[in-house]
Design an enzyme around this catalytic site. Structure first.
Site, PDB file in Angstrom:
ATOM      1  N   GLU A  38       0.876  -1.162   0.000  1.00 54.89           N
ATOM      2  CA  GLU A  38       0.000   0.000   0.000  1.00 54.89           C
ATOM      3  C   GLU A  38       0.919   1.220   0.000  1.00 54.89           C
ATOM      4  OE1 GLU A  38      -2.743   0.103   3.311  1.00 54.89           O
ATOM      5  OE2 GLU A  38      -3.524   2.051   2.652  1.00 54.89           O
ATOM      6  N   ARG A 266       5.334 -13.596   8.926  1.00 54.73           N
ATOM      7  CA  ARG A 266       6.027 -12.343   8.644  1.00 54.73           C
ATOM      8  C   ARG A 266       7.354 -12.304   9.385  1.00 54.73           C
ATOM      9  NH1 ARG A 266       2.469  -8.526   8.786  1.00 54.73           N
ATOM     10  NH2 ARG A 266       3.738  -6.733   9.256  1.00 54.73           N
ATOM     11  N   LYS A 276       4.418   0.313  10.390  1.00 50.98           N
ATOM     12  CA  LYS A 276       4.426   1.647   9.782  1.00 50.98           C
ATOM     13  C   LYS A 276       4.065   2.714  10.799  1.00 50.98           C
ATOM     14  CE  LYS A 276       3.275   0.296   5.103  1.00 50.98           C
ATOM     15  NZ  LYS A 276       2.112  -0.157   4.348  1.00 50.98           N
TER      16      LYS A 276
HETATM   17  P1  ATP Z   1       2.880  -2.725   8.238  1.00 52.41           P
HETATM   18  O1  ATP Z   1       2.349  -3.877   9.001  1.00 52.41           O
HETATM   19  O2  ATP Z   1       4.295  -2.383   8.545  1.00 52.41           O
HETATM   20  O3  ATP Z   1       1.994  -1.527   8.249  1.00 52.41           O
HETATM   21  P2  ATP Z   1       1.757  -3.683   5.830  1.00 52.41           P
HETATM   22  O4  ATP Z   1       1.648  -5.140   5.824  1.00 52.41           O
HETATM   23  O5  ATP Z   1       0.527  -2.929   6.136  1.00 52.41           O
HETATM   24  O6  ATP Z   1       2.963  -3.239   6.752  1.00 52.41           O
HETATM   25  P3  ATP Z   1       1.838  -3.455   3.010  1.00 52.41           P
HETATM   26  O7  ATP Z   1       2.200  -2.278   2.226  1.00 52.41           O
HETATM   27  O8  ATP Z   1       0.419  -3.886   3.022  1.00 52.41           O
HETATM   28  O9  ATP Z   1       2.323  -3.139   4.480  1.00 52.41           O
HETATM   29  O10 ATP Z   1       2.774  -4.684   2.700  1.00 52.41           O
HETATM   30  C1  ATP Z   1       3.086  -5.133   1.402  1.00 52.41           C
HETATM   31  C2  ATP Z   1       3.475  -6.574   1.450  1.00 52.41           C
HETATM   32  O11 ATP Z   1       4.566  -6.781   2.334  1.00 52.41           O
HETATM   33  C3  ATP Z   1       2.337  -7.435   1.960  1.00 52.41           C
HETATM   34  O12 ATP Z   1       2.212  -8.551   1.096  1.00 52.41           O
HETATM   35  C4  ATP Z   1       2.767  -7.847   3.325  1.00 52.41           C
HETATM   36  O13 ATP Z   1       2.271  -9.125   3.636  1.00 52.41           O
HETATM   37  C5  ATP Z   1       4.294  -7.828   3.226  1.00 52.41           C
HETATM   38  N1  ATP Z   1       4.881  -7.566   4.539  1.00 52.41           N
HETATM   39  C6  ATP Z   1       4.649  -6.509   5.346  1.00 52.41           C
HETATM   40  N2  ATP Z   1       5.329  -6.625   6.493  1.00 52.41           N
HETATM   41  C7  ATP Z   1       6.022  -7.791   6.426  1.00 52.41           C
HETATM   42  C8  ATP Z   1       6.915  -8.492   7.306  1.00 52.41           C
HETATM   43  N3  ATP Z   1       7.237  -8.013   8.516  1.00 52.41           N
HETATM   44  N4  ATP Z   1       7.442  -9.667   6.879  1.00 52.41           N
HETATM   45  C9  ATP Z   1       7.142 -10.152   5.675  1.00 52.41           C
HETATM   46  N5  ATP Z   1       6.303  -9.567   4.802  1.00 52.41           N
HETATM   47  C10 ATP Z   1       5.747  -8.395   5.162  1.00 52.41           C
HETATM   48 MG    MG Z   2      -1.117  -4.230   4.711  1.00 49.93          MG
END
Ligand code: ATP
Ligand code: MG
Length: 561
Positions: A38, A266, A276
Site C-alpha cells: 500500500e 512475517r 508503519k
Molecule cells: P505494516 O504492518 O508495517 O503496516 P503492511 O503489511 O501494512 O505493513 P503493506 O504495504 O500492506 O504493508 O505490505 C506489502 C506486502 O509486504 C504485503 O504482502 C505484506 O504481507 C508484506 N509484509 C509486510 N510486512 C512484512 C513483514 N514483517 N514480513 C514479511 N512480509 C511483510
Molecule cells: Mg497491509
C-alpha cells in the site's frame, strides 16, 4: 518450467507447493506472483523478505512478479511513497518489466463486478449507522444479526449503489456489503463491507470516485485480473482466505481465474520495530533524522546505512519461509551484511580515535612506502602504498600505560607490528599536566619490514594499523549502532523509551588519502573497525562522509550486557 531442485534458494513449504502444482500442470505453465504494497509509507526490512520471496520465486520458476500498488485508501496514499517503493524494489535488484499495476486501474472493473454481485443477490446496500453495524456484528460466542436492510430488492440495491457512486450521499451514509453469513464463526464472512463512501481525492484518480472498494474485495480480484497463480501473503490473512475464495467463486464466470492464496510468517526482527505506525512516530517525533536515517529499519535507511541488496537476499534465504511466527535476532541480519561486505568491500585504513605515535629512532625525513592489499581475498585488486614516517596516528585504544590481562598491544616494553610495516617496541608515553595522554613513543626494529626476507623473525601478538601524520585527510564519520537497546522494544515500557541513546555518534577521523575520492555509496572495510559506506546524501568526492554499516564482529552482547 524448472523445478526447485535446480534453484539456488533453499526449499520451503511454498516451493514444495509450487513444485506440486508444476508437476500437475495446475496453471498451464504459467507462474506469476505479486508484491502488493500500500503506498502509504516507506518499505521496511520486513517488506524485503516479501520482495525477495516473491521476486525470487518468479526468477527461479521462470515466471514473473508483478509490482502492484494496493491503493484503495485515498486518504493516506501519496505519489512520494510510490516512487520510494519502486526505488527500493529496484535497489534490491528486481525488475517487474511491464508488470506494474495499481489497484486503482481496476476501479471501473471492480465497480462493474460489484453490480454483478448485486444482480446475483450476493451483495446489498446497508444503511445502518457504523455503530449499529458494529453492534450487530456479534462476538466470538454470539452470532451476528442480519441488517434490517439485508433483504432489499436487487432493484433498490442497484439504484442506491449507483447513487452512492454518483455522489448523492455523504461519507458513511451507506456501504455495500457481501451477503454471506452473519452467523459464520469467521468474522470475515459476516457480510463484509465491499465498498464505502469517501469524498476524498485519490492520488491517481483524483475526484473521479467517491466510493472506494475495500482491501479484501479488491485484492483477490486484482490477483485474478492479473492472472496471478500464487498470491503469497502474511499469516494474518489466513482468516481472510475464505473471503478471498468466496469472492472469486461468485465471480468465476466473469474472471475465469482463481489464484491460490498462501500465507507465511512475517519477519519479526529484534532491536527494531517494523510497523508503519511506529516508524512514522519515530520520524515525526524526530527521534531519528528522516525516513532514510541509517538507523531506521526502512529500506531507504538500510541503503544509507550501507546494507546491501545481496545481504538481504542472503538473509531471506537463510531465515527461510515458514508457517510459524518466530523472532529473528538482529545479529543474523548483520552477519549476512558482513558476509557480503567481507567479499566485496575493499580495505582501507582510518584512525577513528587518534593519538600520536613517534618512532624516536626513525630518521626525521625518511619516508618509506608500505604496501597494503586492497582485498586480502582478491590479490588481483592490487596493493596501494602508504608512506611510513616518523610520526604516525594510531588508535587511542591501542595504548595502555598498565596493560590489562590479555592486552597485547602497546605498553612500555611491549612489541607490536605496525601493519604492512615494522615491528616496534613501545618505550614510554607523554602526558599533559592533567594526566591526559599526549604521545606514545616507540623504536622500530629495522630488520622486520613486512614483505622482506626474515621480517617475521620477531614474533609479536599485536598488530595495529596506523596512518602517517604528514599525509592524512580529516573526515566526518558517523558511528551508527542499533536503534533500540532492548530486543523487544515496547514490551516493558513505551517503545520510544527503549531507544538506544548511543545509536548515533559523529566523530572526526583521519583517513588515508585513497579514501577521499570515494564515490557516494562506495563501501569499504576500515581495517580493524568494520564496514563503512560513503553517505549517499552528504558524501562528495573530495569531501567524503562515512557511515558505519556494521562492525567486524558481533560485539553487541559483550558491550551491552
Ligand atoms: P505494516 O504492518 O508495517 O503496516 P503492511 O503489511 O501494512 O505493513 P503493506 O504495504 O500492506 O504493508 O505490505 C506489502 C506486502 O509486504 C504485503 O504482502 C505484506 O504481507 C508484506 N509484509 C509486510 N510486512 C512484512 C513483514 N514483517 N514480513 C514479511 N512480509 C511483510
Ligand atoms: Mg497491509
Amino acid at each position: 518450467m524448472p523445478n526447485s531442485t535446480e534453484k539456488h534458494a533453499p526449499a520451503n513449504f511454498i516451493r514444495h507447493m509450487i513444485d506440486e502444482d508444476v508437476s500437475q500442470n495446475k496453471w498451464g505453465g504459467r507462474f506469476a506472483t505479486r508484491f502488493p504494497p500500500e503506498p502509504n509509507g516507506y518499505l521496511h526490512y520486513g517488506h524485503a523478505k516479501s520482495i525477495c520471496l516473491n521476486f525470487g520465486l518468479a526468477r527461479d520458476y521462470g515466471g514473473q512478479c508483478h509490482m502492484r500498488f494496493d491503493d484503495t485508501n485515498p486518504e493516506k496514499e501519496e505519489q512520494e511513497y510510490v516512487d520510494a517503493i519502486l526505488d527500493a524494489v529496484r535497489w534490491l535488484g528486481f525488475d517487474w518489466g511491464e508488470h506494474q499495476f495499481f489497484a486503482s486501474d481496476y476501479f471501473d472493473r471492480l465497480y462493474a463486478l460489484a453490480e454483478f454481485l448485486i444482480q446475483q443477490g450476493m451483495a446489498y446496500v446497508d444503511s445502518q449507522t457504523a455503530e449499529a453495524m458494529r453492534e450487530h456484528r456479534g462476538t466470538h460466542l454470539i452470532p451476528g444479526q442480519n441488517s434490517p436492510f439485508r433483504e432489499r430488492s436487487v432493484v433498490d440495491n442497484l439504484d442506491l449503489f449507483r447513487r452512492m457512486k454518483a455522489g448523492e450521499f455523504p461519507d458513511g451514509a451507506h456501504v455495500l456489503r457481501a451477503k454471506i453469513d452473519m452467523a459464520s464463526p469467521n468474522f470475515n464472512l459476516r457480510d463484509p463491507v465491499l465498498y464505502r463512501i469517501r469524498h476524498a481525492e485519490h492520488h491517481r484518480t483524483g475526484n473521479l470516485w467517491c466510493i472506494y472498494p475495500l482491501y479484501d474485495y479488491t485484492h483477490c480480484i486484482s490477483d485474478a485480473l492479473e492472472r496471478i497463480t500464487h498470491s503469497i501473503c502474511t499469516l494474518e490473512f489466513e482468516d481472510h482466505r475464505p473471503l478471498y475464495d468466496w469472492v472469486l467463486d461468485q465471480l468465476a464466470p466473469q474472471l475465469g481465474w482463481h489464484p491460490q492464496q498462501i500465507e507465511f510468517a512475517r519477519l519479526n526482527l529484534t532491536y527494531v520495530v517494523l510497523s508503519k505506525r511506529k516508524l512514522i512516530q519515530l520520524v515525526e517525533s524526530q527521534a531519528v533524522d528522516s525516513w532514510d536515517d541509517p538507523r531506521l529499519p526502512t529500506l531507504v535507511g538500510a541503503r544509507r546505512r550501507g546494507f546491501t541488496a545481496a545481504g538481504f537476499q542472503l538473509f531471506t534465504d537463510r531465515i527461510g519461509v515458514s508457517k510459524a511466527d518466530s523472532w529473528i535476532d538482529m545479529s543474523v541480519l548483520e552477519e549476512c551484511m558482513r558476509e557480503d561486505l567481507n567479499l566485496n568491500a575493499e580495505r582501507r585504513i582510518a584512525v577513528l580515535n587518534p593519538i600520536k605515535l613517534i618512532i624516536d629512532n626513525y630518521p626525521e625525513n625518511l619516508q618509506e612506502d608500505c604496501f597494503a592489499p586492497n582485498h586480502p581475498l582478491k590479490p588481483e585488486l592490487g596493493k596501494r602504498a602508504i608512506p611510513l614516517s616518523k610520526e604516525l596516528w594510531i588508535e587511542r585504544e591501542d595504548y595502555m600505560e598498565t596493560p590489562s590481562k590479555g592486552f597485547f598491544r602497546l605498553y612500555p616494553g611491549n612489541r607490536v607490528r605496525l601493519r604492512y610495516a615494522y615491528v616496534i617496541e613501545c618505550t614510554h608515553a607523554d602526558y599533559d599536566a592533567n594526566g591526559q595522554l599526549l604521545t606514545v613513543h616507540a623504536e622500530y626494529l629495522p630488520d622486520t619490514k613486512s614483505g622482506t626476507p626474515g621480517s617475521d623473525s620477531v614474533k609479536v601478538k599485536g598488530n595495529i594499523h596506523w596512518l602517517p601524520v604528514k599525509s592524512v585527510e580529516a573526515c566526518e564519520v558517523r558511528l551508527y549502532d542499533r536503534l533500540f537497546s532492548v530486543p523487544h522494544p515496547g514490551t516493558e515500557q513505551d517503545f520510544m523509551l527503549d531507544i538506544n541513546p548511543h545509536s548515533k555518534q559523529i566523530i572526526q577521523a583521519w583517513i588515508e588519502p585513497a579514501l577521499t575520492g570515494a564515490q557516494a555509496e562506495e563501501r569499504f572495510q576500515f581495517e580493524r573497525h568494520g564496514y563503512f559506506v560513503a553517505d549517499r546524501v552528504d558524501s562528495h568526492v573530495g569531501k567524503p562522509v562515512f557511515n558505519r554499516t556494521v562492525g567486524l564482529k558481533d560485539t553487541w552482547g559483550k558491550t551491552h550486557a
